[in-house]
Structures are given as structure tokens and as C-alpha cells.
Design an enzyme around this catalytic site. Structure first.
Site, PDB file in Angstrom:
ATOM      1  N   HIS A 345       0.632   0.924  -1.268  1.00 22.39           N
ATOM      2  CA  HIS A 345      -0.719   0.521  -0.905  1.00 22.39           C
ATOM      3  C   HIS A 345      -1.233  -0.658  -1.723  1.00 22.39           C
ATOM      4  O   HIS A 345      -2.220  -1.289  -1.335  1.00 22.39           O
ATOM      5  CB  HIS A 345      -1.685   1.704  -1.070  1.00 22.39           C
ATOM      6  N   GLY A 346      -0.628  -0.951  -2.835  1.00 24.23           N
ATOM      7  CA  GLY A 346      -1.113  -2.077  -3.610  1.00 24.23           C
ATOM      8  C   GLY A 346      -0.339  -2.275  -4.893  1.00 24.23           C
ATOM      9  O   GLY A 346       0.228  -1.330  -5.443  1.00 24.23           O
TER      10      GLY A 346
END
Length: 490
Positions: A345-346
């Protein structure tokens, strides 16, 4: 060009008209979709801005078009490897080709998304010991939708290796599969059998199917513009921006509001993507199934972002051994999947922390089932407690997901637990939208089915009017600025 904007609506209408004018002919309809996909993705680069400014030097155009060139390069490499898989017969050669594809895709993701994180981590850990680490940032670009692109690319190559997908598709089909405009930016992650395998079939679209697609788009616009954006601008952004300026109760409301905002924002995007794809004769898989009604965390992950959850299961958890190994190994597999899924996600270690917390919770549930046995039909009290516990865990961990860093997240937690009363900063509009969001999430699916049937009974012009009014008119009445999708950053 965001899918909840007026420009996107006009864009889809134009592509729709061209596509169905030539839909009986394979290459013309493929060309329409491919050009549309390239045009839409180009809108997420700096090319339109440079052209508008008149800065069309070769160097500037090359730099601005780099995200699209990266995607084109990735598809080219994968296509050659897939063709090799189709011709290779020896197991060793086939395994080498699929490994090359996985390494190529993950290398692209690591280089553009995680290299800066690795540099910062190495600098923090090795710098104090006198190890020479580059102090300046790399300033690498991150192409929009790269994470979705990489996971979808790996799924195709691995499915060809497993004999579950065909290697006989042309390069144009492969490229369109990867860049198909309804889903290229934020998913859902679509398998070859759900999209590319249908390219050569002459598409059909009945009036009922078209009506259902328009209804799905309308639902997505309502979720995004009327629920997610109001919650985001009305309470989530201000409270998460300065938690020390708000009471504990307001921080708790903001955490719940963000949990709802994230769902309605992303599921709204998925609804629009599914609806637009249906207008062109393609059926995308569902991506959400009312996840906040889950009775336990395993059920939550089977309902939330289902294309990602199923990808992690099929291409990571099961290859690691899944549930077939010893109990310690099963717990290790769960932790690995959740930590890596969090990092997906990041490029920030807080996402790994978020994933690790979910991993620990999943391991705890699994151990409890081993100890007490999994009840097939728990009673209503246990169901209610399970739903409350699951939702509470999701809300609390969303703070880490939303905060810009762990220091900010810690500050938010401290403020939320300080016991300071007061809800003066939660306005009537926010309370109303929170109530609508909760009620809409808990309504039986039969209500949505009845609403869809009523929509289908409207004549086509009336359906279009309803779609425009819902998507644009209400947003204008609410005086809200269109906000980008949360998952664009992933």
C-alpha cells in the site's frame, strides 16, 4: 481525468459511441479501446500540462511520458516471456521464464516505489556506524497505478505457467489487458480469464445490462461524491491534520469517519470501473462485499478489496504453503502475507506495521480456532461481539493507515485516549452523512436489488439524467470540490 469528473463522463460517452459503431470487427474495436486507454492514462502524466504550456521539447516530453514508457516496457518484457512460456517444454526453462517475469515486475516496483524507502532506512541504520550511504533523495517518479499493474502482470504470467491462461494473445491484446482504461489506475486486479480471454468474443449489450451498468456507475458516484468526500473534507482531514485541536470524542468520530470514507471512496471507484467495463461488454469481479459486517478478521479480508485479497492468497499465501504446513509455518505465512500486503500500500514502514498488526490478529484468531474449534453457526451474541471486535480493530489500525507518519499516529492515539469530551466540531452534515453511510452499509442487498429494478424501468434518457444529477448536480449543491481517490497513492 478522474472517473467521477464531468470530463470522464464525456470521455466515456465518446468512446462508447465509437466502440459500438465498430464492435463487430475485432481490430477496430481493439484500437478504440487501446487508444482510449492510452489517452486516459496520459492524462495522469505531465504531458497534457506540457503541451498546454507549449513546452514540447524532446527532453521534456520524454520525461513527462516516462510513466507510460515504463508501462510499455514492462508489457513488452512480459509478452516476450509469456510467448517463451508458450513454446517452452522443459520444466526448467519454464520455471526460469516465470521467475524472470516475477523478478522483472517486482524489480520495477522496488526500483520506482521502494528504493527511496530503502535509502532512508539504510541511512538511519548504517549512517551512525560510519557506513557511507547516499544522503540525497533519488527523486524517482512513481507511475500512477504501478502496484496494480505489477500484480496484474504477475498473475497473468504465473497463470500461463500453471496452464490456467493462454499464451496465444497478441501484443496489442496484452497491452490493452494491462492498460484497460476503466481499471488501470486503481483496480480491481483482473485475471486473464476475466478480461483478455473475452477480447475476441463479439461483445453484446442488452438494454437491461446497459441499465444495470448505469445504475452501478450512479451508485459509485453517490458513494464517492456524497459520502466519502463529505466525510473527508468535513471531519477526517481537519482532525487528522491537527488532532491536538480536537477532543478525544471528535478524534474517535474522525477515526470511524475515515474508516467509512476509505470504504466508500474505494468501493465507489470499483463500482464505476465495474459499471463502465459492463458498458463495453466486460464483466469485472466484485471488489467489496460489505466488509464492515464481517464477524471475524478472516471474513473481513474475504470481503475487503477482494481482488487484492484473492491475489495475495493465490500468488503468495498458497505458494508459501498456505494451511498445508505445520501450525508455526501457517502463522508465519499469515504474517508474511499481511506485512508484504501492508507494504504494497505504500513505501513507508508504517504500512508494514499496519499489516503486522492485522497479521498478529489473524494469527490470534487462527490459534483460537485451533484451541476451541471453529463454530460453524455461532449464536447472535457471539456474532454481534465478533462484528464489534473486528470493526474496532479495523478502525484503530486505520489511524496508522491515514496518518502521515508513526509520530503523528501516536499523537492521534494519545489524543483519542485522553478522555476529553465534546463534539462541538462535528456538524449536522457530517452526522447525517455518517448515519447514511452506516445505514447504507447495513441494508439488505434486497433493497439495492429493488432500487436497481426501479432504475431499469426508467427510459434511457431518464437514466442518463439521473446519472448526471447524482454525479454532478448534488456535488455542486453541496459546494464540494471533487477530491482524488485515496487509492491513487498506491
Amino acid at each position: 481525468m478522474l472517473s467521477h469528473s464531468l470530463h470522464y463522463v464525456i470521455f466515456v460517452i465518446g468512446v462508447f459511441a465509437l466502440y459500438w459503431a465498430v464492435h463487430r470487427h475485432f481490430w477496430p474495436r481493439m484500437l478504440v479501446l487501446l487508444v482510449a486507454s492510452l489517452v486516459l492514462y496520459t492524462g495522469f502524466t505531465q504531458l497534457p500540462q506540457l503541451i498546454a504550456q507549449g513546452n514540447v521539447t524532446p527532453e521534456a516530453l520524454l520525461l513527462a511520458g516516462m510513466p507510460l514508457l515504463i508501462f510499455l516496457g514492462g508489457v513488452t518484457v512480459d509478452h516476450l516471456l509469456v510467448k517463451g512460456l508458450g513454446r517452452a517444454e522443459g520444466p526448467g526453462v519454464r520455471k526460469l521464464l516465470v521467475v524472470l517475469s516475477i523478478v522483472s515486475n517486482l524489480g520495477m516496483l522496488a526500483g520506482f516505489k521502494y528504493l527511496e524507502l530503502l535509502r532512508k532506512t539504510a541511512l538511519a541504520l548504517l549512517g551512525p556506524w560510519g557506513v557511507d550511504v547516499r544522503p540525497e533523495p533519488f527523486h524517482l517518479l512513481l507511475p500512477v497505478g504501478l502496484s496494480f499493474f505489477v500484480f496484474q502482470s504477475i498473475s497473468y504470467t504465473v497463470d500461463v505457467y500453471r496452464g490456467k491462461a493462454s499464451s496465444g494473445h497478441s501484443f496489442i491484446e496484452h497491452l490493452l489487458y494491462m492498460l484497460f482504461f476503466p481499471r488501470v489506475v486503481s483496480g480491481p486486479i483482473v485475471r486473464e480469464s476475466e478480461l483478455m480471454a473475452h477480447f475476441r468474443q463479439v461483445p453484446t449489450l442488452s438494454p437491461d445490462d446497459g441499465g444495470k451498468a448505469m445504475f452501478r456507475i450512479a451508485v459509485g458516484l453517490v458513494k464517492k461524491l456524497i459520502i466519502a468526500d463529505v466525510l473527508g473534507s468535513g471531519i477526517v482531514d481537519p482532525v487528522f491534520g491537527s488532532p491536538h485541536a480536537y477532543s478525544s470524542a471528535e478524534c474517535a468520530v474522525a477515526a470511524v469517519a475515515y474508516t467509512l470514507e476509505l470504504y466508500y471512496d474505494f468501493s465507489g471507484y470499483s463500482d464505476i470501473a465495474i459499471g463502465v467495463a459492463a458498458l463495453f461488454g466486460f464483466r469485472f469481479p466484485e471488489n467489496f462485499a460489505r466488509p464492515y459486517l464481517a464477524k471475524n478478521l478472516f471474513e473481513f479480508w474475504n470481503r475487503w478489496h477482494m481482488s487484492l485479497s484473492s491475489w495475495l492468497r493465490d500468488y503468495l499465501y498458497i505458494p508459501l504453503g498456505g494451511n498445508r504446513r505445520s501450525k508455526p509455518r501457517v502463522l508465519f505465512n499469515l504474517m508474511m502475507v499481511m506485512v508484504l500486503g501492508g507494504l504494497w500500500h505504500g513505501a513507508d514502514w508504517r504500512f508494514a506495521v499496519w499489516g503486522a498488526v492485522h497479521g498478529v490478529a489473524l494469527c490470534a484468531v487462527r490459534c483460537w480456532w485451533w484451541f476451541r474449534g471453529k463454530q460453524q453457526e455461532p449464536g447472535p451474541v457471539r456474532v454481534g461481539l465478533g462484528m464489534l471486535a473486528t470493526f474496532t480493530l479495523v478502525v484503530l489500525t486505520r489511524v496508522v493507515f491515514r496518518a502521515p507518519d508513526m509520530t503523528h499516529a501516536t499523537e492521534f492515539y494519545q489524543r483519542m485516549l485522553a478522555g476529553i469530551p465534546g463534539l462541538a466540531n462535528v456538524g449536522p452534515l457530517v452526522w447525517t452523512v455518517l448515519a447514511v453511510a452506516i445505514i447504507a452499509h447495513t441494508l439488505p442487498m434486497k433493497v439495492y436489488d429493488l432500487t436497481a429494478r426501479a432504475f431499469l424501468k426508467l427510459p434511457a434518457p431518464a437514466r442518463a439524467v439521473v446519472l448526471v444529477l447524482i454525479g454532478l448536480g448534488i456535488r455542486q449543491l453541496a459546494s464540494l470540490e471533487a477530491r482524488p481517490y485515496v487509492y491513487l497513492q498506491f
